[in-house]
Design an enzyme around this catalytic site. Structure first.
Site, short mmCIF file in Angstrom:
data_model
loop_
_atom_site.label_atom_id
_atom_site.label_comp_id
_atom_site.label_asym_id
_atom_site.label_seq_id
_atom_site.Cartn_x
_atom_site.Cartn_y
_atom_site.Cartn_z
N PHE A 1 0.94 -1.34 0.08
CA PHE A 1 0.50 -0.05 -0.29
C PHE A 1 1.12 1.33 0.05
O PHE A 1 1.64 1.31 0.90
CB PHE A 1 -0.83 0.19 1.41
N ILE A 2 0.68 1.74 -1.24
CA ILE A 2 1.55 3.33 -0.89
C ILE A 2 1.66 3.80 -1.43
O ILE A 2 0.23 4.11 -2.59
CB ILE A 2 3.28 3.22 -2.49
N GLN B 1 0.76 12.94 -0.46
CA GLN B 1 1.02 12.03 1.06
C GLN B 1 0.39 13.13 1.63
O GLN B 1 0.27 14.63 1.55
CB GLN B 1 1.79 11.04 1.53
N SER B 2 -0.18 13.01 3.04
CA SER B 2 -0.99 14.07 3.91
C SER B 2 -2.01 14.68 3.42
O SER B 2 -2.64 15.44 3.47
CB SER B 2 -0.14 14.58 4.05
N HIS C 1 -5.55 11.24 0.84
CA HIS C 1 -5.53 9.62 -0.73
C HIS C 1 -5.71 8.40 0.26
O HIS C 1 -6.02 7.01 -0.57
CB HIS C 1 -4.68 9.91 -1.40
N GLY C 2 -4.82 8.08 0.98
CA GLY C 2 -4.97 6.34 1.70
C GLY C 2 -5.69 6.35 1.78
O GLY C 2 -6.35 4.76 1.96
N SER C 3 -6.37 6.99 3.34
CA SER C 3 -8.54 6.67 3.85
C SER C 3 -9.14 5.93 2.63
O SER C 3 -9.77 5.41 2.60
CB SER C 3 -8.59 7.74 4.53
N GLU D 1 -1.26 -7.40 5.05
CA GLU D 1 -0.30 -8.46 5.73
C GLU D 1 1.48 -7.36 5.80
O GLU D 1 1.06 -6.50 5.36
CB GLU D 1 0.45 -8.96 4.25
#
EC number: 2.3.1.48
Length: 391
Positions: free
Chosen positions: A219-220, A226-227, A230-232, A254
């Site tokens: 997951f990248i 970042q911040s 987008h990850g959420s 994992e």
């Protein structure tokens, strides 16, 4: 000759020497890797050069790679093969070496034909900072996706501890990719894998259908993006897809690092809170394991993860049952160790573990949108600054 006999003059940190860039129409955003040992060895050092500078750049749309290695001096023999080491992890014959003009011409030509995945594979969309983004569920059987993934997968080695390349010929892999729909830039991606899940013999014999476990592997979100939540969005999109798939019975991660653990906790907390779970939590303390197991299956979470989230909800709601529930679980988990202590020591150790876990929960909840205060003000800073091991 005397200079050549001093190894320290010819040794360079590969983490410092390697500079990564994503190039867009306006500028190049440069950043450093976190790890380089998968490419250059466990010591993360390069020998044989002075003033070594390694530029590994990618077009931010096509991820067409460019490599240029510079130095002021090098030894005639015994030096590390920097170029060869990097090229082993990039698509063969795809990297432009040293000639920046050739590289720009190459990726501009590719951009003319570059297109986002087809609309049928879109699983989510959102806006952020006035820009529109879409998340697609794609497969490596698509030659365009396979080429894009081959180019960008080196980022997993450089930013994810113990990462390795996936088997692109294994059809069980799915990839969720986030794109800026205007610029066509890939913001980040996650590789996921589905495999058959064996629960226990009794359930297997009584069930008429087999189930699978969905696993988030890599997951990248690329550093320039970042911040920005987008990850959420990416994590939630994958969970939403799997929640609708009847054959998926559980979602796992994992070997997550601490940052991803926090992201997952916040997203899962919001999902469970939004579903109205809070009003259905039993008043019994400790909460019956049968209820926890049943609800964990409903939300396709492991029992450990679901139990943590229920405890976070109790803390968030200022439930008087929070402390009793957590201490009861911690006591049961550490029963053998605690029963060997005298009463005062046992109480002190249990209180210490409870306080540590409460601070960790509070730290996570403080970053939840529309959060309420869950700790007194004198404890909030401790929860914000410390990272405790999960219990």
């Amino acid at each position: 000759m005397a200079e050549e006999l001093k190894p320290e003059l010819w040794t360079t940190s590969s983490n410092s020497a390697l500079k990564l860039s994503l190039v867009n129409d306006e500028n190049a955003v440069q950043f450093s890797p976190i790890f380089t040992y998968p490419i250059f060895g466990q010591a993360e050092q390069l020998f044989g050069y002075q003033d070594l500078n390694i530029l590994l750049a990618f077009d931010s749309v096509t991820f067409k790679p460019f490599l240029n290695i510079k130095y002021t001096k090098k030894l005639e023999r015994g030096l590390d093969d920097v170029e060869g080491s990097i090229l082993k992890f990039l698509p063969e014959g795809d990297v432009i070496l040293k000639d920046e003009v050739e590289w720009v011409d190459a990726f501009n030509g590719e951009r003319e034909k570059f297109a986002l995945p087809n609309s049928e594979s879109k699983v989510a969309e959102y806006t952020s900072g006035g820009e529109s983004f879409a998340i697609f569920k794609v497969h490596l059987s698509d030659p365009n996706i396979r080429q894009l993934h081959r180019r960008m997968q080196i980022f997993t080695l450089l930013f994810i501890e113990a990462a390795s390349y996936i088997d692109e010929d294994d059809s069980a892999w799915d990839i969720f990719m986030t794109f800026n729909t205007s610029t066509r830039q890939c913001i980040g991606y996650t590789t996921t894998y589905k495999h058959w899940r064996y629960i226990n013999g009794q359930e297997f014999d009584s069930s008429e259908k087999t189930t699978k476990r969905a696993k988030i592997s890599q997951f990248i979100i690329f550093p320039p993006y970042q911040s920005k939540s987008h990850g959420s969005h990416l994590y939630s999109a994958a969970i939403d897809v799997w929640s609708k798939e009847e054959k998926i019975s559980e979602v796992t991660v994992e070997d997550p690092n601490e940052a991803f653990d926090d992201l997952r906790d916040r997203c899962d907390f919001m999902r469970l809170s939004g579903s109205g779970l809070s009003s259905s939590i039993p008043e019994d303390v400790p909460i019956p394991r049968t209820w926890l197991t049943e609800q964990a299956r409903k939300y396709k979470l492991s029992l450990v993860q679901f139990t943590r989230l229920v405890e976070m909800i109790l803390l968030y709601d200022n439930s008087p049952n929070f402390e009793i529930q957590v201490k009861a679980r911690l006591y049961q988990k550490n029963h053998e160790v605690l029963t060997g202590m005298d009463s005062d020591t046992r109480k002190a150790k249990l209180q210490e573990a409870f306080t540590s876990l409460k601070e960790d929960y509070a730290r996570i909840l403080q970053k939840v949108p529309n959060r309420r205060r869950v700790l007194p003000s004198d404890e909030e800073n401790a929860g914000e600054s410390k990272r405790h091991k999960k219990e």
